[in-house]
Design a protein around this motif. Structure first.
Motif, PDB file in Angstrom:
ATOM      1  N   ARG A 286       0.873  -1.285  -0.047  1.00  0.00           N
ATOM      2  CA  ARG A 286       0.161  -0.189  -0.180  1.00  0.00           C
ATOM      3  C   ARG A 286       0.725   1.230  -0.117  1.00  0.00           C
ATOM      4  NH1 ARG A 286      -2.950  -1.044   4.413  1.00  0.00           N
ATOM      5  NH2 ARG A 286      -4.857  -1.961   2.972  1.00  0.00           N
ATOM      6  N   GLY A 287       1.734   1.257   0.712  1.00  0.00           N
ATOM      7  CA  GLY A 287       2.758   2.525   0.949  1.00  0.00           C
ATOM      8  C   GLY A 287       3.413   2.740  -0.403  1.00  0.00           C
ATOM      9  N   PHE A 288       4.020   1.641  -1.104  1.00  0.00           N
ATOM     10  CA  PHE A 288       4.387   1.488  -2.451  1.00  0.00           C
ATOM     11  C   PHE A 288       3.554   2.376  -3.572  1.00  0.00           C
ATOM     12  CE2 PHE A 288       4.736  -0.137  -6.656  1.00  0.00           C
ATOM     13  CZ  PHE A 288       5.987   0.497  -7.125  1.00  0.00           C
ATOM     14  N   TYR A 289       2.392   1.749  -3.650  1.00  0.00           N
ATOM     15  CA  TYR A 289       1.318   2.170  -4.640  1.00  0.00           C
ATOM     16  C   TYR A 289       0.963   3.781  -4.320  1.00  0.00           C
ATOM     17  CZ  TYR A 289       0.950  -1.991  -7.201  1.00  0.00           C
ATOM     18  OH  TYR A 289       1.131  -2.908  -8.012  1.00  0.00           O
ATOM     19  N   ALA A 290       0.919   4.141  -3.005  1.00  0.00           N
ATOM     20  CA  ALA A 290       0.782   5.601  -2.718  1.00  0.00           C
ATOM     21  C   ALA A 290       1.850   6.441  -3.206  1.00  0.00           C
ATOM     22  CB  ALA A 290       0.430   5.622  -1.015  1.00  0.00           C
ATOM     23  N   PHE A 291       2.908   5.848  -3.100  1.00  0.00           N
ATOM     24  CA  PHE A 291       4.087   6.814  -3.555  1.00  0.00           C
ATOM     25  C   PHE A 291       3.983   6.728  -4.976  1.00  0.00           C
ATOM     26  CE2 PHE A 291       8.374   6.428  -5.273  1.00  0.00           C
ATOM     27  CZ  PHE A 291       8.940   7.538  -4.804  1.00  0.00           C
ATOM     28  N   ALA A 292       3.906   5.689  -5.563  1.00  0.00           N
ATOM     29  CA  ALA A 292       3.771   5.529  -7.224  1.00  0.00           C
ATOM     30  C   ALA A 292       2.652   6.367  -7.800  1.00  0.00           C
ATOM     31  CB  ALA A 292       3.592   4.247  -7.651  1.00  0.00           C
ATOM     32  N   CYS A 293       1.449   6.630  -7.259  1.00  0.00           N
ATOM     33  CA  CYS A 293       0.606   7.230  -7.676  1.00  0.00           C
ATOM     34  C   CYS A 293       0.670   8.765  -7.383  1.00  0.00           C
ATOM     35  CB  CYS A 293      -0.871   6.999  -7.047  1.00  0.00           C
ATOM     36  SG  CYS A 293      -1.592   5.346  -7.555  1.00  0.00           S
ATOM     37  N   ARG A 294       1.461   9.264  -6.435  1.00  0.00           N
ATOM     38  CA  ARG A 294       1.677  10.480  -6.111  1.00  0.00           C
ATOM     39  C   ARG A 294       2.900  11.050  -7.056  1.00  0.00           C
ATOM     40  NH1 ARG A 294       2.391   9.558  -1.066  1.00  0.00           N
ATOM     41  NH2 ARG A 294       4.635   9.654  -0.863  1.00  0.00           N
ATOM     42  N   ARG A 295       4.038  10.132  -6.918  1.00  0.00           N
ATOM     43  CA  ARG A 295       5.299  10.516  -7.480  1.00  0.00           C
ATOM     44  C   ARG A 295       5.571  10.054  -9.113  1.00  0.00           C
ATOM     45  NH1 ARG A 295       9.169  11.894  -3.725  1.00  0.00           N
ATOM     46  NH2 ARG A 295       8.448  12.884  -1.821  1.00  0.00           N
ATOM     47  N   LEU A 296       5.147   9.047  -9.318  1.00  0.00           N
ATOM     48  CA  LEU A 296       5.484   8.344 -10.562  1.00  0.00           C
ATOM     49  C   LEU A 296       4.313   8.412 -11.596  1.00  0.00           C
ATOM     50  CD1 LEU A 296       7.549   5.447  -8.788  1.00  0.00           C
ATOM     51  CD2 LEU A 296       8.339   7.484  -9.651  1.00  0.00           C
ATOM     52  N   GLY A 297       3.323   8.874 -11.103  1.00  0.00           N
ATOM     53  CA  GLY A 297       2.152   8.843 -12.328  1.00  0.00           C
ATOM     54  C   GLY A 297       1.440   7.889 -12.362  1.00  0.00           C
ATOM     55  N   TYR A 298       1.288   6.652 -11.592  1.00  0.00           N
ATOM     56  CA  TYR A 298       0.565   5.506 -11.575  1.00  0.00           C
ATOM     57  C   TYR A 298      -0.938   5.831 -11.564  1.00  0.00           C
ATOM     58  CZ  TYR A 298       4.154   1.999 -11.008  1.00  0.00           C
ATOM     59  OH  TYR A 298       5.364   0.943 -10.895  1.00  0.00           O
ATOM     60  N   ALA A 299      -1.662   5.291 -12.303  1.00  0.00           N
ATOM     61  CA  ALA A 299      -3.060   5.787 -12.594  1.00  0.00           C
ATOM     62  C   ALA A 299      -4.138   4.844 -11.590  1.00  0.00           C
ATOM     63  CB  ALA A 299      -3.611   5.633 -13.997  1.00  0.00           C
ATOM     64  N   ASN A 300      -3.330   3.838 -10.966  1.00  0.00           N
ATOM     65  CA  ASN A 300      -4.314   2.964 -10.415  1.00  0.00           C
ATOM     66  C   ASN A 300      -3.771   2.490  -9.100  1.00  0.00           C
ATOM     67  OD1 ASN A 300      -6.453   1.380  -9.633  1.00  0.00           O
ATOM     68  ND2 ASN A 300      -5.232  -0.308 -10.502  1.00  0.00           N
ATOM     69  N   ASN A 301      -4.356   2.445  -7.858  1.00  0.00           N
ATOM     70  CA  ASN A 301      -3.950   1.893  -6.660  1.00  0.00           C
ATOM     71  C   ASN A 301      -4.590   0.498  -6.479  1.00  0.00           C
ATOM     72  OD1 ASN A 301      -3.213   1.165  -4.162  1.00  0.00           O
ATOM     73  ND2 ASN A 301      -3.112   3.357  -3.306  1.00  0.00           N
ATOM     74  N   PRO A 302      -3.885  -0.462  -6.804  1.00  0.00           N
ATOM     75  CA  PRO A 302      -4.705  -1.666  -6.584  1.00  0.00           C
ATOM     76  C   PRO A 302      -5.064  -2.103  -5.025  1.00  0.00           C
ATOM     77  CG  PRO A 302      -2.640  -2.190  -7.003  1.00  0.00           C
ATOM     78  CD  PRO A 302      -2.665  -0.733  -7.286  1.00  0.00           C
ATOM     79  N   CYS A 303      -4.498  -1.535  -4.139  1.00  0.00           N
ATOM     80  CA  CYS A 303      -4.524  -1.672  -2.700  1.00  0.00           C
ATOM     81  C   CYS A 303      -5.788  -0.886  -2.050  1.00  0.00           C
ATOM     82  CB  CYS A 303      -3.572  -1.264  -2.033  1.00  0.00           C
ATOM     83  SG  CYS A 303      -1.949  -2.646  -2.328  1.00  0.00           S
ATOM     84  N   THR A 304      -6.462  -0.170  -2.890  1.00  0.00           N
ATOM     85  CA  THR A 304      -7.566   0.773  -2.374  1.00  0.00           C
ATOM     86  C   THR A 304      -8.760  -0.205  -1.899  1.00  0.00           C
ATOM     87  OG1 THR A 304      -6.808   2.642  -3.605  1.00  0.00           O
ATOM     88  CG2 THR A 304      -9.019   2.643  -2.824  1.00  0.00           C
ATOM     89  N   GLY A 305      -9.102   0.064  -0.591  1.00  0.00           N
ATOM     90  CA  GLY A 305     -10.275  -0.662  -0.074  1.00  0.00           C
ATOM     91  C   GLY A 305     -10.103  -2.108   0.363  1.00  0.00           C
ATOM     92  N   LEU A 306      -8.721  -2.453   0.245  1.00  0.00           N
ATOM     93  CA  LEU A 306      -8.497  -3.719   0.938  1.00  0.00           C
ATOM     94  C   LEU A 306      -8.037  -3.859   2.437  1.00  0.00           C
ATOM     95  CD1 LEU A 306      -6.455  -5.633  -2.056  1.00  0.00           C
ATOM     96  CD2 LEU A 306      -8.590  -5.907  -1.480  1.00  0.00           C
ATOM     97  N   ARG A 307      -8.726  -4.663   3.033  1.00  0.00           N
ATOM     98  CA  ARG A 307      -8.257  -4.652   4.599  1.00  0.00           C
ATOM     99  C   ARG A 307      -7.496  -5.694   4.959  1.00  0.00           C
ATOM    100  NH1 ARG A 307     -13.727  -3.000   7.711  1.00  0.00           N
ATOM    101  NH2 ARG A 307     -14.066  -0.934   6.907  1.00  0.00           N
ATOM    102  N   PRO A 308      -6.316  -5.663   5.800  1.00  0.00           N
ATOM    103  CA  PRO A 308      -5.487  -6.730   6.137  1.00  0.00           C
ATOM    104  C   PRO A 308      -6.531  -7.680   7.200  1.00  0.00           C
ATOM    105  CG  PRO A 308      -4.979  -4.858   7.474  1.00  0.00           C
ATOM    106  CD  PRO A 308      -6.026  -4.293   6.402  1.00  0.00           C
ATOM    107  N   PRO A 309      -6.058  -9.040   7.142  1.00  0.00           N
ATOM    108  CA  PRO A 309      -6.600  -9.810   7.858  1.00  0.00           C
ATOM    109  C   PRO A 309      -6.422  -9.356   9.417  1.00  0.00           C
ATOM    110  CG  PRO A 309      -4.633 -10.996   7.010  1.00  0.00           C
ATOM    111  CD  PRO A 309      -5.003  -9.550   6.176  1.00  0.00           C
ATOM    112  N   LYS A 310      -7.452  -9.601  10.081  1.00  0.00           N
ATOM    113  CA  LYS A 310      -7.171  -9.454  11.525  1.00  0.00           C
ATOM    114  C   LYS A 310      -6.328 -10.548  12.210  1.00  0.00           C
ATOM    115  CE  LYS A 310     -11.514  -6.650  12.376  1.00  0.00           C
ATOM    116  NZ  LYS A 310     -12.666  -6.444  13.216  1.00  0.00           N
ATOM    117  N   ALA A 311      -5.405  -9.859  13.354  1.00  0.00           N
ATOM    118  CA  ALA A 311      -4.443 -10.829  14.000  1.00  0.00           C
ATOM    119  C   ALA A 311      -4.932 -10.636  15.597  1.00  0.00           C
ATOM    120  CB  ALA A 311      -3.182 -10.400  13.604  1.00  0.00           C
ATOM    121  N   ALA A 312      -4.943 -11.764  16.075  1.00  0.00           N
ATOM    122  CA  ALA A 312      -4.933 -11.698  17.609  1.00  0.00           C
ATOM    123  C   ALA A 312      -3.764 -11.138  18.141  1.00  0.00           C
ATOM    124  CB  ALA A 312      -5.435 -13.003  18.125  1.00  0.00           C
ATOM    125  N   LYS A 313      -4.145 -10.384  19.022  1.00  0.00           N
ATOM    126  CA  LYS A 313      -3.042  -9.504  19.740  1.00  0.00           C
ATOM    127  C   LYS A 313      -2.219 -10.215  20.515  1.00  0.00           C
ATOM    128  CE  LYS A 313      -3.414  -4.418  19.259  1.00  0.00           C
ATOM    129  NZ  LYS A 313      -3.573  -3.198  19.972  1.00  0.00           N
TER     130      LYS A 313
END
Length: 296
Positions: free
Chosen positions: A74-101
C-alpha cells in the motif's frame, strides 16, 4: 531508476528509515512480484492483490505477517500514484486480515532483581561484567529498544541529571530517565571503557576489540547473564523494555507518561501494557478471593 528503486530511495533518503526497514520493504515488494507471476506492478489490479493475499494465507502465514506485507504494498502504490504517475492503486479498499494481539512476555519484578543482582559483584579487572551490568540496568531503568541501547553515544549521557537522549524509530529523539542503580553501574563501567574503546568510536558500549557492540552480541550476553543468575526462562533484550513499561504502569497508572518514555507514536501501542496489568490483577484475585479460589 525503476519504480521500486525510487520508492526505496525515498524511504531511505526522505523518510530516513533504517537500512533494516528498507530491506524489509524491498523483500515485500519482491514477494509481490513473485505472487503475481512477475506482472508489471503498474498493471496490477485489486483482484491481483486480493489473490496475492489469498496465496499468502494458504501458506499458513500469520495474519500479522500478511498485514505487514499489504502495508508495504500500500505504501509503495501511494508513493507511485503521487510521484510516478501510476493511474491505479490496487490496494484501495483492501483490509488486512485481523490478527489476535499477542501480549508481550515480561519478567516479574523479582525476576528482574534476580537477573540484575544474580551475577555477584564486579571484580576489579572484570570489564565485560561491568559493561553487561551497566547495559542491562540501563535497559530496565529506561525502557530502551535494543537499537537505542547499542546506538547510544557518550555525548547522549547526562549522568549528573540522571538522563539520556536516545534516537528511536523514524530517527526521533527523546529524553529518558536513568535510575540510580543504572547510574551506579554506568559509573563502574565507564572507567573500564576508557582504555578499551577505539579512538574513532563514541559508543557507550563497546566489545573486547573496542568497536561499538552489535545487537546480536547484546542478545548473547543477556542469555549468558540470565543463566548465571539462575533464571529458568529464556530472556531476550526486549523483555527488559516490556518489564520496564509494565512495572512503571503498575506503580503509577500513568499511561501517557509510559508512552512518552517508551517513545511510542500512538498511545494504542502502549495500551497493551494495561492488558498485562489486568492479567496480573486477575491472577491475584483468583488466588486470593474466597469466592474465586477453586475448591481443593
Amino acid at each position: 531508476m525503476n519504480a521500486v528503486a525510487s520508492y526505496l530511495q525515498h524511504l531511505a533518503a526522505e523518510r530516513r528509515l533504517s537500512p533494516h526497514t528498507v530491506a524489509a520493504y524491498q523483500r515485500d515488494l519482491t514477494n509481490l512480484a513473485k505472487l503475481t507471476a512477475g506482472r508489471p506492478l503498474a498493471q496490477l489490479e485489486v483482484s491481483d492483490i486480493r489473490g496475492a493475499i489469498i496465496k499468502l494465507r494458504s501458506r499458513n502465514l500469520s495474519a500479522s505477517s500478511v498485514a505487514r506485507q499489504l502495508s508495504s504494498w500500500r505504501g509503495f502504490y501511494a508513493f507511485a500514484c503521487r510521484r510516478l504517475g501510476y493511474a491505479n492503486n490496487p490496494c484501495t479498499g483492501l483490509r488486512p486480515p485481523k490478527a489476535a494481539k499477542a501480549l508481550p512476555q515480561i519478567l516479574s519484578p523479582d525476576a528482574c532483581t534476580q537477573l540484575l543482582d544474580g551475577s555477584g559483584q564486579v571484580a576489579a579487572d572484570d570489564a565485560l561484567l561491568a559493561r553487561d551490568r551497566a547495559m542491562f540496568e540501563l535497559f530496565y531503568s529506561s525502557g530502551l529498544r535494543l537499537s537505542e541501547l547499542v546506538g547510544l553515544d557518550l555525548h547522549d549521557l547526562n549522568l549528573q541529571a540522571g538522563e539520556a537522549q536516545v534516537t528511536g524509530k523514524g530517527n526521533k529523539t527523546r529524553i529518558v530517565p536513568v535510575g540510580q542503580k543504572a547510574l551506579t553501574a554506568m559509573a563502574v563501567w565507564l572507567p573500564f571503557r576508557l582504555p578499551l574503546a577505539r579512538a574513532d568510536t563514541a559508543a557507550v558500549f563497546v566489545g573486547q576489540h573496542g568497536a561499538r557492540l552489535t545487537p546480536r552480541s547484546v542478545q548473547l550476553r543477556l542469555n549468558r547473564w540470565a543463566l548465571r543468575a539462575g533464571l529458568n526462562q529464556h530472556v531476550h533484550p526486549h523483555m527488559l523494555r516490556h518489564a520496564f513499561a509494565t512495572h512503571v504502569l503498575q506503580s503509577s497508572g500513568d499511561l501517557r507518561a509510559v508512552q512518552e518514555m517508551l517513545g511510542h507514536a500512538s498511545i494504542s501501542t502502549t495500551q497493551v501494557y494495561t492488558h498485562l496489568d489486568w492479567q496480573h490483577l486477575a491472577k491475584v484475585y483468583d488466588q486470593a478471593h474466597p469466592r474465586a479460589r477453586k475448591k481443593s
